[in-house]
Design a protein around this motif. Structure first.
Motif, PDB file in Angstrom:
ATOM      1  N   CYS A 214      21.124 -31.732  10.692  1.00 56.57           N
ATOM      2  CA  CYS A 214      21.844 -31.835   9.416  1.00 56.57           C
ATOM      3  C   CYS A 214      20.834 -31.926   8.266  1.00 56.57           C
ATOM      4  O   CYS A 214      20.249 -32.995   8.023  1.00 56.57           O
TER       5      CYS A 214
ATOM      6  N   LEU B  81      21.220 -32.157   5.145  1.00 54.57           N
ATOM      7  CA  LEU B  81      21.529 -33.161   4.112  1.00 54.57           C
ATOM      8  C   LEU B  81      21.058 -34.555   4.549  1.00 54.57           C
ATOM      9  O   LEU B  81      20.450 -35.304   3.777  1.00 54.57           O
ATOM     10  N   LYS B  82      21.336 -34.881   5.790  1.00 57.43           N
ATOM     11  CA  LYS B  82      20.926 -36.201   6.288  1.00 57.43           C
ATOM     12  C   LYS B  82      19.397 -36.338   6.213  1.00 57.43           C
ATOM     13  O   LYS B  82      18.870 -37.376   5.826  1.00 57.43           O
TER      14      LYS B  82
ATOM     15  N   PRO C  60      25.119 -30.140   4.316  1.00 53.98           N
ATOM     16  CA  PRO C  60      25.576 -31.014   5.412  1.00 53.98           C
ATOM     17  C   PRO C  60      26.028 -30.156   6.584  1.00 53.98           C
ATOM     18  O   PRO C  60      26.579 -29.072   6.383  1.00 53.98           O
ATOM     19  N   GLN C  61      25.752 -30.621   7.765  1.00 57.64           N
ATOM     20  CA  GLN C  61      26.184 -29.879   8.958  1.00 57.64           C
ATOM     21  C   GLN C  61      26.962 -30.830   9.860  1.00 57.64           C
ATOM     22  O   GLN C  61      26.374 -31.724  10.464  1.00 57.64           O
ATOM     23  N   GLU C  62      28.250 -30.624   9.910  1.00 59.72           N
ATOM     24  CA  GLU C  62      29.116 -31.544  10.642  1.00 59.72           C
ATOM     25  C   GLU C  62      28.951 -31.376  12.148  1.00 59.72           C
ATOM     26  O   GLU C  62      28.829 -30.257  12.649  1.00 59.72           O
TER      27      GLU C  62
ATOM     28  N   CYS D  48      27.983 -37.112  13.338  1.00 59.32           N
ATOM     29  CA  CYS D  48      28.437 -37.703  12.058  1.00 59.32           C
ATOM     30  C   CYS D  48      28.978 -39.113  12.293  1.00 59.32           C
ATOM     31  O   CYS D  48      28.914 -39.964  11.405  1.00 59.32           O
TER      32      CYS D  48
ATOM     33  N   CYS E 295      26.285 -41.425  11.610  1.00 61.32           N
ATOM     34  CA  CYS E 295      25.477 -41.171  10.411  1.00 61.32           C
ATOM     35  C   CYS E 295      25.524 -42.381   9.466  1.00 61.32           C
ATOM     36  O   CYS E 295      26.573 -42.977   9.236  1.00 61.32           O
TER      37      CYS E 295
ATOM     38  N   CYS F 131      27.901 -38.088   1.660  1.00 55.55           N
ATOM     39  CA  CYS F 131      28.086 -36.768   2.259  1.00 55.55           C
ATOM     40  C   CYS F 131      29.440 -36.177   1.841  1.00 55.55           C
ATOM     41  O   CYS F 131      30.475 -36.813   2.057  1.00 55.55           O
TER      42      CYS F 131
ATOM     43  N   LEU G 296      31.210 -34.087   3.197  1.00 52.80           N
ATOM     44  CA  LEU G 296      32.123 -33.857   4.315  1.00 52.80           C
ATOM     45  C   LEU G 296      32.759 -35.140   4.846  1.00 52.80           C
ATOM     46  O   LEU G 296      33.749 -35.100   5.559  1.00 52.80           O
ATOM     47  N   ARG G 297      32.156 -36.292   4.540  1.00 57.84           N
ATOM     48  CA  ARG G 297      32.660 -37.539   5.114  1.00 57.84           C
ATOM     49  C   ARG G 297      33.011 -38.607   4.075  1.00 57.84           C
ATOM     50  O   ARG G 297      33.556 -39.647   4.418  1.00 57.84           O
TER      51      ARG G 297
END
Ligand code: SF4
Length: 421
Positions: free
Chosen positions: A38, A40-41, A256-258, A262, A265, A271, A273-274
């Motif tokens: 991911c 983004l992380k 971000p890559q789900e 996650c 995370c 994020c 997405l979350r």
């Protein structure tokens, strides 16, 4: 010394086994993996250096088991072999000492006790398999390696070898303990980057070492995976790792890559997405239902459901209109303020790519030398060739064994005053 700077532990910070770069271009396997899993992380953790105090219980368990096995071998090196009870007592002690309130257990039906017992079981099964720990000579435990990946580049790699050992037949073994509940395949082990990088680090430190064996201990399965790397594979690994580092250093797109990860995370609040999930978790049930995002999504879902019901109804009415038109032998049907116009066209059809009879049709065309004219399996092109009467009758007869005439219907709706067609 690197680029005029002395490389010291002060140049980087270790965050739960991961290296956070401060000044030097230092990477670890975990860091590279995080980017691949991911971006983004990775950015939040290593570029933006956003610290979080939370820790997943699985990571805590892993650290505690690693510490216990480290003690086991450190003591054995001093000719003090722990009994199983002593080792388990040590494990229990550091579990209790290090447990903290910020440890997160995501599986709601499991508690601390479950994970503590699981770690205990892992230590126990390892002990029973390898005691009295004298099959080889332990050179180091939790050994830090820090090396320049390529002489021509500034990047350095850092990592910690759980245990480095030497066997009686002079093979050096890099041991890695895994506490995960997933057992990878042999192919995964043969392609693993982490221990491959560790091998490079060892051979840079001791260039005379030729024979290295990589060993993973999957404790939950009481299973060893063993692999080795040829010089060619190591060169490829260096190239691929350098390429990945180049990508990390030049990209501006940290998306971000789900994935299943996650769940663990530390950055759900940052994020896209979350974030909404995270915000909702804090709301009481009555407020949750009134939250504007929840209301909008519920409305949208309701409308989409209605739309699909309406689409089905439209299909049924369309069929009824076609039946009506056939029965009444009309092509235009008038309503109150609109009309529909119908067209019934006949088109040649042949079996599609995966339909029955397609292979025979292909053979017929190839044998007749007509394949180039209708290549790429273009049945529309074939239909045109037949309809155009360009081929001799015998061939058309053969090809038509695979074809059929279908009626294609279409309906166009418009207001009476906007009459078209
Ligand atoms: S929640 Fe998932 S997608 Fe978002 S940053 Fe974390 S790992 Fe990446």
């Amino acid at each position: 010394m690197l680029n005029g700077k002395i490389l010291t532990p002060g140049n980087f910070r270790i965050c739960r086994g991961n290296v956070i770069m401060l000044m030097m271009p230092i990477y670890s396997h975990s860091q590279l993996s995080m980017y691949q899993q991911c971006p983004l992380k990775y950015k939040l953790c290593y570029r933006d250096k956003i610290k979080r105090d939370t820790e997943g219980v699985e990571a805590f368990l892993g650290t505690t088991v690693h510490e216990t096995l480290k003690k086991c071998y450190d003591d054995a090196r001093l000719t003090r072999v722990n009994t199983l009870d002593e080792l388990l007592a040590y494990y229990e002690n550091i579990w209790q000492q290090n447990w903290h309130d910020a440890i997160i257990i995501t599986k709601k039906d499991l508690g601390q006790e479950h994970y503590r017992a699981l770690g205990r079981k892992l230590v126990e099964s390892y002990y029973r398999r390898y005691a009295p720990f004298d099959a080889d000579i332990t050179i180091a435990t939790e050994m830090m390696i820090n090396f320049q990946l390529e002489d021509s580049r500034k990047h350095r790699l850092i990592g910690y070898i759980d245990r480095l050992a030497r066997t009686g037949d002079d093979i050096y073994e890099i041991h890695d303990y895994k506490t995960s509940a997933h057992l990878p395949s042999q192919e995964d082990a043969d392609n693993d980057r982490q221990l491959g990088l560790y091998q490079i680090g060892i051979q840079k430190r001791w260039p005379d070492i030729k024979n290295i064996r990589l060993i993973w201990h999957y404790l939950a399965f009481d299973r060893e995976l063993v692999s080795s790397r040829s010089g060619e594979v190591i060169s490829k690994l260096v190239t691929e790792t350098s390429r990945l580092i180049d990508e990390i250093e030049t990209t501006a797109d940290f998306r971000p890559q789900e994935s299943g990860r996650c769940e663990w995370c530390e950055y759900p609040d940052l994020c896209p997405l979350r974030k909404h999930f995270y915000q909702l978790e804090a709301l009481p049930v009555n407020e949750y239902r009134r939250e504007p995002g929840v209301v909008l999504v519920n409305k949208y879902a309701e409308l989409k459901e209605k739309a699909s019901e309406i689409d089905m109804e439209i299909g049924r009415v369309k069929e009824a209109i076609l039946d009506y038109a056939r029965e009444q032998q009309v092509e235009v049907i008038k309503g109150s303020d609109r009309k529909v116009r119908l067209r019934f066209d006949e088109k040649l059809k042949f079996p599609g790519k995966n339909d029955a009879g397609r292979q025979e049709l292909d053979s017929t065309l190839i044998e007749a030398g007509k394949w180039p004219e209708v290549s790429q399996l273009d049945t529309a092109l074939l239909a045109r060739a037949i309809e155009g009467g360009q081929w001799d009758k015998g061939l058309i007869y053969e090809v038509m064994k695979h074809g059929r005439i279908e009626t294609v219907s279409s309906i166009h709706i418009s207001k009476l005053k906007d009459e078209v067609e």
